[in-house]
Design an enzyme around this catalytic site. Structure first.
Site, short mmCIF file in Angstrom:
data_model
loop_
_atom_site.label_atom_id
_atom_site.label_comp_id
_atom_site.label_asym_id
_atom_site.label_seq_id
_atom_site.Cartn_x
_atom_site.Cartn_y
_atom_site.Cartn_z
N VAL A 134 1.49 3.69 2.34
CA VAL A 134 2.41 3.88 3.47
C VAL A 134 3.39 2.70 3.56
O VAL A 134 4.60 2.88 3.71
CB VAL A 134 1.61 4.05 4.78
N ALA A 149 -5.15 -1.70 5.46
CA ALA A 149 -6.25 -0.73 5.50
C ALA A 149 -7.29 -1.09 4.46
O ALA A 149 -6.97 -1.69 3.43
CB ALA A 149 -5.71 0.67 5.19
N TRP A 185 -4.87 12.43 5.34
CA TRP A 185 -4.81 12.85 3.93
C TRP A 185 -3.41 12.61 3.34
O TRP A 185 -2.68 13.55 2.99
CB TRP A 185 -5.17 14.31 3.79
N GLY A 220 0.81 -1.21 0.00
CA GLY A 220 0.00 0.00 0.00
C GLY A 220 0.85 1.27 0.00
O GLY A 220 2.09 1.21 -0.06
N TYR A 266 -15.33 3.86 9.69
CA TYR A 266 -13.86 3.85 9.62
C TYR A 266 -13.26 4.47 10.89
O TYR A 266 -12.44 3.87 11.57
CB TYR A 266 -13.43 4.61 8.37
N THR A 297 -5.82 7.50 12.33
CA THR A 297 -6.36 8.54 11.45
C THR A 297 -6.94 9.74 12.20
O THR A 297 -7.41 9.61 13.34
CB THR A 297 -7.47 7.90 10.59
N ASP A 338 -3.46 -12.61 5.68
CA ASP A 338 -4.61 -11.74 5.88
C ASP A 338 -4.66 -11.40 7.37
O ASP A 338 -4.72 -12.31 8.21
CB ASP A 338 -5.87 -12.49 5.45
N ILE A 339 -4.65 -10.12 7.70
CA ILE A 339 -4.59 -9.74 9.12
C ILE A 339 -5.82 -10.21 9.89
O ILE A 339 -5.79 -10.34 11.12
CB ILE A 339 -4.37 -8.22 9.30
N LYS A 381 -11.27 2.51 13.81
CA LYS A 381 -9.85 2.85 13.99
C LYS A 381 -9.59 3.26 15.44
O LYS A 381 -8.57 2.91 16.02
CB LYS A 381 -9.42 3.97 13.03
#
Ligand SMILES: NC(=O)c1ccc[n+]([C@@H]2O[C@H](COP(=O)([O-])OP(=O)(O)OC[C@H]3O[C@@H](n4cnc5c(N)ncnc54)[C@H](OP(=O)(O)O)[C@@H]3O)[C@@H](O)[C@H]2O)c1
Length: 282
Positions: free
Chosen positions: A12, A59, A149, A10, A124, A99, A35-36, A128
């Site tokens: 990040v 994510a 962002w 991804g 979300y 986030t 897979d988490i 989180k």
């Protein structure tokens, strides 16, 4: 160190992988291999890798969380919580991302620090936030980095592509009434390494300095890309008709970084300038 990164393909994760590869032994399983949300697989993977540190960059996007709340719970809460427990059993630390959407954003002009109460307004953000708490409780050697962002090479999101679209003469719609901090992924990855080097566990906010809305970002991208700002159509959040409601004003600053002597990251305009130069090197 032996470091495992989940979500390394991804935005990040791919930048952290690039920075950490020079000095560490990395294990970066693809989503299909690990897979988490599958605790048995996570346990078997940790047993075989024996990591000193696991970094969780997995994510799913904000609107998908709204559509699939059970998956959001699995990816954002139970998966990271189990990973943190298993890491602890192996004596490993864990670094996890969160986030600005943990805040409700209802107080225009307020810059959020870690001392502020959270009150997320979508699935979300709510999952989180629960994930943050679960992780910090499950493993005392936890770093949680809230960011916001994120833009850079490796993801075709609005912030990462707007300069390219405008330069190509494409018309774009830009939201004028949602404000936050923006974060250049290269700056986020570099600061993450600085945080790890301090070995000071806890909750961080890592964002570029400054407050902006999407329209200001697009206008600055147009200026830097020598594109015509007439291509930008201003819209409001309600016009955009996104499935999950977005918090309106969630810029952040970091009280913990200040205590540790880590200065604020450069202003988002300087970061955007660097990104556009990186994306178009001549
Ligand atoms: N991007 C932003 O603007 C932003 C803002 C604030 C916070 N964050 C946080 O920053 C972190 C990284 O986000 P990002 O933007 O880098 O996300 P991203 O680009 O969407 O990458 C997500 C990664 O997670 C993998 N993944 C998805 N579901 C998985 C699962 N069940 N098990 C294992 N891997 C899975 C994806 O693999 P596949 O693609 O193969 O599914 C991908 O490698 C997340 O915690 C996110 O909440 C991001």
């Amino acid at each position: 160190m032996k470091i495992g990164i989940i979500g390394s393909t991804g935005l990040v994760g791919s930048h952290l992988k690039r920075l950490l590869a020079a000095e560490h032994e990395l294990y970066t399983p693809h989503h299909v291999a690990l897979d988490i949300t599958d605790t048995a697989d996570v346990r078997a993977w940790c047993r075989s890798v024996q990591p000193d540190l696991v970094i969780n960059c997995s994510a799913i996007d904000v609107d998908r969380c709204e559509r699939e709340p059970q998956l959001a719970e699995a990816v954002n809460v139970t998966g990271p919580q189990a990973l943190a427990h298993i890491a602890r059993e192996h004596g490993a630390s864990i670094l996890h991302f969160s986030t600005n959407y943990v805040f409700d954003g209802k107080q225009h002009g307020h810059i959020y620090t870690q001392a502020d109460a959270t009150d997320a307004i979508n699935v979300y953000g709510r999952t989180k936030r629960v994930g943050e708490e679960a992780l910090l409780t499950a493993n005392p050697q936890s770093y949680v980095i809230r960011t916001s962002w994120v833009f850079g090479t490796g993801k075709e999101n609005f912030l990462s592509t707007v300069h390219r679209k405008l330069r190509a003469g494409e018309r774009i719609r830009s939201i004028k009434d949602v404000w936050a901090s923006a974060t250049y992924v290269n700056d986020l990855a570099a600061r993450t390494l600085e945080v790890l080097a301090r070995r000071s566990y806890g909750l961080y906010h890592v964002v570029n300095a400054g407050v902006l809305n999407y329209l200001e970002f697009a206008e600055e991208a147009a200026r830097l890309a020598h594109a015509d700002t007439a291509l930008i159509e201003q819209v409001s959040e309600s016009d955009a008709q996104r499935l999950a409601e977005r918090p309106r004003f969630t810029p952040m600053s970091c009280s913990l970084s200040a205590e540790l002597g880590l200065p604020p990251l450069r202003d988002w305009r300087a970061a955007l300038t660097a990104y556009i130069a990186e994306a178009n090197p001549h």
